[in-house]
Enzyme design. Structure first.
Site, PDB file in Angstrom:
ATOM      1  N   LYS A 112       3.857  -8.977  15.379  1.00 33.99           N
ATOM      2  CA  LYS A 112       3.377  -7.862  16.203  1.00 33.99           C
ATOM      3  C   LYS A 112       2.461  -6.946  15.379  1.00 33.99           C
ATOM      4  O   LYS A 112       2.787  -6.653  14.226  1.00 33.99           O
ATOM      5  CB  LYS A 112       4.605  -7.092  16.677  1.00 33.99           C
ATOM      6  CG  LYS A 112       4.360  -6.034  17.710  1.00 33.99           C
ATOM      7  CD  LYS A 112       5.703  -5.402  18.109  1.00 33.99           C
ATOM      8  CE  LYS A 112       5.475  -4.270  19.084  1.00 33.99           C
ATOM      9  NZ  LYS A 112       6.741  -3.615  19.433  1.00 33.99           N
ATOM     10  N   LYS A 193      -4.494   6.475 -18.634  1.00 30.24           N
ATOM     11  CA  LYS A 193      -3.934   7.178 -17.471  1.00 30.24           C
ATOM     12  C   LYS A 193      -2.536   7.640 -17.833  1.00 30.24           C
ATOM     13  O   LYS A 193      -1.775   6.904 -18.444  1.00 30.24           O
ATOM     14  CB  LYS A 193      -3.894   6.241 -16.266  1.00 30.24           C
ATOM     15  CG  LYS A 193      -3.442   6.917 -14.996  1.00 30.24           C
ATOM     16  CD  LYS A 193      -3.741   6.042 -13.774  1.00 30.24           C
ATOM     17  CE  LYS A 193      -2.698   4.971 -13.561  1.00 30.24           C
ATOM     18  NZ  LYS A 193      -3.053   4.077 -12.448  1.00 30.24           N
ATOM     19  N   LYS A 195       1.087   9.759 -16.384  1.00 30.04           N
ATOM     20  CA  LYS A 195       1.819  10.271 -15.233  1.00 30.04           C
ATOM     21  C   LYS A 195       1.740  11.787 -15.217  1.00 30.04           C
ATOM     22  O   LYS A 195       1.600  12.435 -16.267  1.00 30.04           O
ATOM     23  CB  LYS A 195       3.276   9.809 -15.297  1.00 30.04           C
ATOM     24  CG  LYS A 195       3.430   8.303 -15.173  1.00 30.04           C
ATOM     25  CD  LYS A 195       2.989   7.807 -13.811  1.00 30.04           C
ATOM     26  CE  LYS A 195       2.956   6.287 -13.753  1.00 30.04           C
ATOM     27  NZ  LYS A 195       2.346   5.803 -12.500  1.00 30.04           N
ATOM     28  N   ASN A 226       1.666   9.786  -8.252  1.00 30.82           N
ATOM     29  CA  ASN A 226       2.504   8.863  -7.469  1.00 30.82           C
ATOM     30  C   ASN A 226       2.896   9.421  -6.095  1.00 30.82           C
ATOM     31  O   ASN A 226       3.999   9.157  -5.593  1.00 30.82           O
ATOM     32  CB  ASN A 226       3.752   8.467  -8.266  1.00 30.82           C
ATOM     33  CG  ASN A 226       3.400   7.544  -9.426  1.00 30.82           C
ATOM     34  OD1 ASN A 226       3.206   8.016 -10.550  1.00 30.82           O
ATOM     35  ND2 ASN A 226       3.260   6.254  -9.166  1.00 30.82           N
ATOM     36  N   GLU A 250      -4.890  10.627  -9.360  1.00 26.19           N
ATOM     37  CA  GLU A 250      -4.385   9.537  -8.508  1.00 26.19           C
ATOM     38  C   GLU A 250      -3.212   9.985  -7.648  1.00 26.19           C
ATOM     39  O   GLU A 250      -2.303  10.656  -8.128  1.00 26.19           O
ATOM     40  CB  GLU A 250      -3.963   8.381  -9.429  1.00 26.19           C
ATOM     41  CG  GLU A 250      -3.513   7.131  -8.711  1.00 26.19           C
ATOM     42  CD  GLU A 250      -3.435   5.951  -9.698  1.00 26.19           C
ATOM     43  OE1 GLU A 250      -4.347   5.802 -10.544  1.00 26.19           O
ATOM     44  OE2 GLU A 250      -2.452   5.193  -9.622  1.00 26.19           O
ATOM     45  N   GLU A 276      -2.999   2.452  -3.394  1.00 30.56           N
ATOM     46  CA  GLU A 276      -2.102   1.410  -3.911  1.00 30.56           C
ATOM     47  C   GLU A 276      -0.870   1.255  -3.028  1.00 30.56           C
ATOM     48  O   GLU A 276      -0.171   0.255  -3.117  1.00 30.56           O
ATOM     49  CB  GLU A 276      -1.682   1.698  -5.358  1.00 30.56           C
ATOM     50  CG  GLU A 276      -0.727   2.872  -5.494  1.00 30.56           C
ATOM     51  CD  GLU A 276      -0.174   3.036  -6.906  1.00 30.56           C
ATOM     52  OE1 GLU A 276      -0.900   3.570  -7.749  1.00 30.56           O
ATOM     53  OE2 GLU A 276       0.976   2.649  -7.153  1.00 30.56           O
ATOM     54  N   HIS A 333      -4.653  -2.013  -8.049  1.00 30.73           N
ATOM     55  CA  HIS A 333      -3.377  -1.730  -8.702  1.00 30.73           C
ATOM     56  C   HIS A 333      -2.748  -3.032  -9.199  1.00 30.73           C
ATOM     57  O   HIS A 333      -3.030  -4.103  -8.679  1.00 30.73           O
ATOM     58  CB  HIS A 333      -2.452  -1.073  -7.667  1.00 30.73           C
ATOM     59  CG  HIS A 333      -1.081  -0.765  -8.154  1.00 30.73           C
ATOM     60  ND1 HIS A 333       0.007  -1.532  -7.812  1.00 30.73           N
ATOM     61  CD2 HIS A 333      -0.624   0.224  -8.943  1.00 30.73           C
ATOM     62  CE1 HIS A 333       1.085  -1.004  -8.387  1.00 30.73           C
ATOM     63  NE2 HIS A 333       0.741   0.055  -9.072  1.00 30.73           N
ATOM     64  N   GLU A 352      -6.094  -2.277 -14.694  1.00 30.92           N
ATOM     65  CA  GLU A 352      -5.234  -1.463 -15.551  1.00 30.92           C
ATOM     66  C   GLU A 352      -4.304  -2.364 -16.335  1.00 30.92           C
ATOM     67  O   GLU A 352      -4.130  -3.534 -16.018  1.00 30.92           O
ATOM     68  CB  GLU A 352      -4.439  -0.466 -14.701  1.00 30.92           C
ATOM     69  CG  GLU A 352      -3.547  -1.105 -13.667  1.00 30.92           C
ATOM     70  CD  GLU A 352      -2.827  -0.103 -12.781  1.00 30.92           C
ATOM     71  OE1 GLU A 352      -2.666   1.059 -13.189  1.00 30.92           O
ATOM     72  OE2 GLU A 352      -2.401  -0.488 -11.672  1.00 30.92           O
ATOM     73  N   TYR A 354      -0.374  -2.238 -18.485  1.00 34.18           N
ATOM     74  CA  TYR A 354       0.849  -1.458 -18.764  1.00 34.18           C
ATOM     75  C   TYR A 354       1.562  -2.056 -19.964  1.00 34.18           C
ATOM     76  O   TYR A 354       2.621  -2.650 -19.800  1.00 34.18           O
ATOM     77  CB  TYR A 354       1.814  -1.537 -17.589  1.00 34.18           C
ATOM     78  CG  TYR A 354       1.364  -0.985 -16.277  1.00 34.18           C
ATOM     79  CD1 TYR A 354       1.283   0.390 -16.079  1.00 34.18           C
ATOM     80  CD2 TYR A 354       1.083  -1.817 -15.206  1.00 34.18           C
ATOM     81  CE1 TYR A 354       0.907   0.901 -14.846  1.00 34.18           C
ATOM     82  CE2 TYR A 354       0.710  -1.319 -13.973  1.00 34.18           C
ATOM     83  CZ  TYR A 354       0.623   0.039 -13.801  1.00 34.18           C
ATOM     84  OH  TYR A 354       0.266   0.537 -12.591  1.00 34.18           O
TER      85      TYR A 354
HETATM   86 MG    MG Z   1      -0.508   4.759  -9.332  1.00 38.54          MG
END
Ligand code: MG
Length: 406
Positions: A112, A193, A195, A226, A250, A276, A333, A352, A354
């Site tokens: 759907k 980047k 947080k 975030n 971001e 993201e 992302h 990116e 990590y």
């Molecule tokens: Mg992010």
């Protein structure tokens, strides 16, 4: 000819024999402004085909990236059975190779409209594994196949790569933050980047000042909230951040609060990043139309395997371009080889990384190096998971036949 040992070469059509999935814990001690990753899992998918290439069974792999939990149940009950029930020829392209776009149409039957997040991730993860298989069957890196299909590829075979770091850790000091960022600089990253929003604003300001000091300029630093901020906090942070002239801010607001995005974009002069946590072309279109995003500066960050997969991601890129965004403003992302293939294949702004955060479920091939912020694309067939040994060990456990012609 088909046999129980499989089929080698181009002259036979390709068949999906089986699709397996398993949930794997990510086990990370990290925390952003909203949540921690202590319970996080991901679904690993293996598409086993009847094709042999260079004596090895062609098996397509993918995982559902980071930040969304494993989603095996809808894969097992709906999407895998639909693919296996389809007439095999309806899943192939003109070369007789699995066509992920046709597979996407089959998986999407009897679904759907709306409610995309419930299926965009399981469908997208399977679709990404199908791309891995399709590229391996041709003996091509996936970025090369995507460049051929959607273009234009990346000149010189290198892509820009920044580091996603600056996570909040218990007992962390400003010196710890500086030292982390120095390590990233020493590892070859230029853009960093961090947080934001996990501490009171004044402490976060000091943290960002420390990161900017190590990075050399605000334009080498992005921050990621975030989606944690309400209106008051979003504006307080926008005001605090503006003098730093950051590369981007971001998810300053919850992902679907387009009215708040529009207010922030009208007041904050520097780029913002988002998308993201959007799971369909319609959601991204709405972010652009109603979120006030500015085509001359803002950044789009859709996660390809989480948003119906790579074919849909290519549609979203084309749509953003039609709305005036350049491909250089798209940074998918993920921090993994799947997003890297999209960046290289579609000629996007960058990817990116990590380092050391999500165990094997982040990062690139073991020999990947970042120099002055740029990383070479892998030249392994498919996505290139075979070159990322810790992750490939997990994948091979799910599909041991990938390592042989059996
Ligand atoms: Mg992010």
């Amino acid at each position: 000819m088909a046999s129980d040992r499989g089929v080698e070469g181009w002259w036979n059509t390709m068949r999906i024999l089986e699709i397996r999935e398993t949930a794997v814990p990510i086990r990370s001690a990290m925390r952003n402004a909203v949540f921690d990753f202590s319970e996080m899992t991901t679904s690993v998918v293996a598409v086993i085909t009847d094709r042999l290439r260079d004596g090895r069974r062609v098996v397509g792999f993918a995982f559902n990236a980071t930040g969304r939990y494993a989603c095996g149940e809808p894969m097992r009950t709906r999407f895998i059975p639909r693919l296996l029930a389809a007439a095999p020829d309806t899943l192939l392209d003109a070369d007789g190779i699995i066509d992920p776009e046709r597979c996407l149409a089959v998986m999407s039957k009897r679904e759907k409209p709306g409610g995309d997040a419930e299926r965009a991730i399981p469908i997208g993860t399977i679709e990404t594994a199908l791309w891995d298989a399709a590229a391996k069957a041709r003996g091509l890196p996936l970025h090369a196949l995507l460049a051929r299909r959607y273009g234009p590829g990346t000149p010189g075979g290198k892509v820009f790569c920044y580091v996603g770091g600056g996570w909040y850790l218990p007992g962390q000091t400003l010196d710890d933050v500086r030292n982390e960022m120095k390590r990233h600089r020493d590892a070859g990253y230029v853009m960093i980047k961090t947080k934001v929003g996990g501490l009171p604003l004044a402490e976060d300001r000091e943290r960002i000042a420390a990161v900017v000091e190590v990075a050399g300029a605000g334009s080498n630093v992005a921050v990621d909230a975030n989606g944690a901020f309400d209106r008051d906090r979003a504006f307080a942070y926008a005001e605090m951040l503006a003098p730093f002239g950051l590369r981007w801010f971001e998810e300053p607001a919850p992902p679907l609060d387009f009215a708040l995005y529009a207010e922030i974009c009208a007041r904050y002069p520097h780029p913002i990043g988002s998308a993201e946590n959007l799971y369909s072309p319609q959601d991204v279109a709405n972010l652009i139309r109603f979120g006030g995003l500015r085509p001359d500066r803002d950044i789009l960050q859709v996660d390809p395997p989480q948003a119906y997969g790579l074919a849909t991601f290519a549609r979203i890129v084309a749509m953003a371009e039609a709305a005036g965004f350049s491909r250089a403003q798209i940074f998918p992302h993920g921090g993994n080889l799947m997003s890297l293939a999209c960046v290289g294949g579609l000629g996007l702004g960058g990817c990116e990384a990590y380092p050391g955060v999500f165990g094997p479920f982040a990062g690139y091939t073991d020999d990947a190096r970042v120099e002055d912020g740029w990383m070479r694309l892998p030249d392994l067939p498919g996505i290139g998971f075979e070159g990322q040994s810790a992750l490939y060990a997990v994948m091979r456990e799910l599909a041991p036949e990938a390592a042989s012609g059996m």
